[in-house]
Design an enzyme around this catalytic site. Structure first.
Site, mmCIF file in Angstrom:
data_model
loop_
_atom_site.group_PDB
_atom_site.id
_atom_site.type_symbol
_atom_site.label_atom_id
_atom_site.label_comp_id
_atom_site.label_asym_id
_atom_site.label_seq_id
_atom_site.Cartn_x
_atom_site.Cartn_y
_atom_site.Cartn_z
ATOM 1 N N SER A 15 0.822 -1.209 0.000
ATOM 2 C CA SER A 15 0.000 0.000 0.000
ATOM 3 C C SER A 15 0.858 1.261 0.000
ATOM 4 O O SER A 15 1.826 1.380 0.748
ATOM 5 C CB SER A 15 -0.904 0.012 1.240
ATOM 6 O OG SER A 15 -1.590 1.249 1.290
ATOM 7 N N LYS A 66 -14.198 -3.734 1.679
ATOM 8 C CA LYS A 66 -15.004 -2.516 1.510
ATOM 9 C C LYS A 66 -16.496 -2.749 1.792
ATOM 10 O O LYS A 66 -17.175 -1.864 2.300
ATOM 11 C CB LYS A 66 -14.812 -1.942 0.102
ATOM 12 C CG LYS A 66 -13.439 -1.314 -0.102
ATOM 13 C CD LYS A 66 -13.324 -0.651 -1.454
ATOM 14 C CE LYS A 66 -11.909 -0.121 -1.673
ATOM 15 N NZ LYS A 66 -11.774 0.578 -2.950
ATOM 16 N N ASP A 103 -13.714 7.022 -3.547
ATOM 17 C CA ASP A 103 -13.102 6.559 -4.806
ATOM 18 C C ASP A 103 -13.596 7.351 -6.015
ATOM 19 O O ASP A 103 -12.805 7.745 -6.875
ATOM 20 C CB ASP A 103 -13.394 5.068 -5.026
ATOM 21 C CG ASP A 103 -12.575 4.180 -4.114
ATOM 22 O OD1 ASP A 103 -11.474 4.599 -3.703
ATOM 23 O OD2 ASP A 103 -13.036 3.064 -3.803
ATOM 24 N N GLY A 240 -4.325 4.895 -12.835
ATOM 25 C CA GLY A 240 -5.072 5.267 -11.636
ATOM 26 C C GLY A 240 -4.245 5.835 -10.489
ATOM 27 O O GLY A 240 -4.767 5.978 -9.378
#
Ligand code: ATR
Length: 272
Positions: A15, A66, A103, A240
């Site tokens: 991450s 999520k 997001d 992204g």
């Protein structure tokens, strides 16, 4: 006492969120710490509660938690409610847990602000009908494109998603074959195909003159989709990475009430 934040996922080793938030905190002079936490697949809720009990103020949530985070939140923003997925939790002083999904805002900010492209009156194609696509649909429709088409290998999922979001704009769903003969100004890859180095079955003629091709995934070099887009008439190719930094900035804003600057952090990550 220093406020604690973290990202929770499984796996979590790669991450970039700790680096991004450390930069935001330094830039804005916030007294906070941000770490990465690996949660066992069957231990997400307990991991969150332990973190909250230990002066945790907020969390980012990533794959595969999520939806569980969406269930765990005691209050939801509209965009999280519709997405049925949460990537940001905020622990309030009264013990309640606010769930948000940043997001889609990250995606639209990256496209509009960093790439300088407006959605107004544009023909938009969103590929994929899984969690990633669902998570960005409301903010995309709020940008008021001329229309938005969802294409998915499993057509029924795209049709169902379009039905779910129909109250918020011009949106329709179906398979890839029906895209033949249609052109789009903005084509966004929200499938997980790039993860396995694959390309969704996109007809060649879908890119309008000057089109933007955007892959929500990022990595070294072009993804198969961006390669295909470049070979088939798209003018702008974007991965992204900007979305990653922008969604982090939205989370930071929710937690700290201050919007950090994203350009220097995007530039820093690009140079890594
Ligand atoms: P995520 O949370 O990343 O969205 P997901 O919910 O499992 O993950 O959804 C994955 C999406 O990528 C789906 O839309 C899937 O298509 P199907 O619903 O038809 O399975 C899409 N996908 C994955 N690999 C793909 C490939 N090689 N070509 C086209 N679509 C692909």
């Amino acid at each position: 006492m220093t406020d604690r934040y973290a990202v929770i996922g499984n796996p979590i080793g790669h991450s970039k969120s700790p680096l991004i938030h450390a930069e935001f905190a330094r830039q804005t002079g916030q007294d906070m710490a941000y770490t990465a936490i690996l949660a066992a697949l069957d231990d997400f809720a307990e991991t969150v509660r332990t973190f909250q009990a230990e002066n945790g103020k907020g969390l980012n949530i990533t794959v595969p938690f999520k939806q569980e985070a969406w269930q765990l939140a005691t209050r939801l923003t509209d965009r999280a409610q519709l997405a049925e997925a949460v990537n940001t939790l905020k622990f309030e002083a009264d013990g309640s847990i606010l769930g948000d999904n940043t997001d889609g805002a990250g995606l639209t900010r990256d496209i509009c602000d960093n790439h300088g492209i407006s959605f107004a009156d544009k023909r938009v194609l969103l590929m994929g009908a899984g969690g990633a696509a669902r998570g960005v649909l409301l903010p995309l429709l709020q940008q008021k494109p001329a229309h938005l088409t969802i294409a998915n290998r499993t057509a029924e999922k795209a049709v169902e998603l379009a039905r779910h979001f129909a109250p918020y704009g011009q949106v329709e769903g179906g398979d890839y074959a029906r895209l033949a003969g249609h052109q789009f100004d903005i084509v966004i890859n929200a499938t997980s195909a790039s993860l396995s180095d694959q390309l969704p079955p996109l007809p060649t003629g879908v890119f309008a003159t000057g089109a933007l091709a955007y892959d929500m995934m990022y990595g070294k070099g072009l993804t198969p989709f961006l390669q295909f887009a470049g070979d088939n008439g798209a003018r702008l190719l974007a991965d992204g990475l900007g979305m990653l930094v922008e969604q982090a900035a939205e989370s930071f804003l929710l937690w700290r009430g201050i919007r950090p600057q994203t350009e220097p952090v995007i530039a820093q990550l690009k140079s890594c």
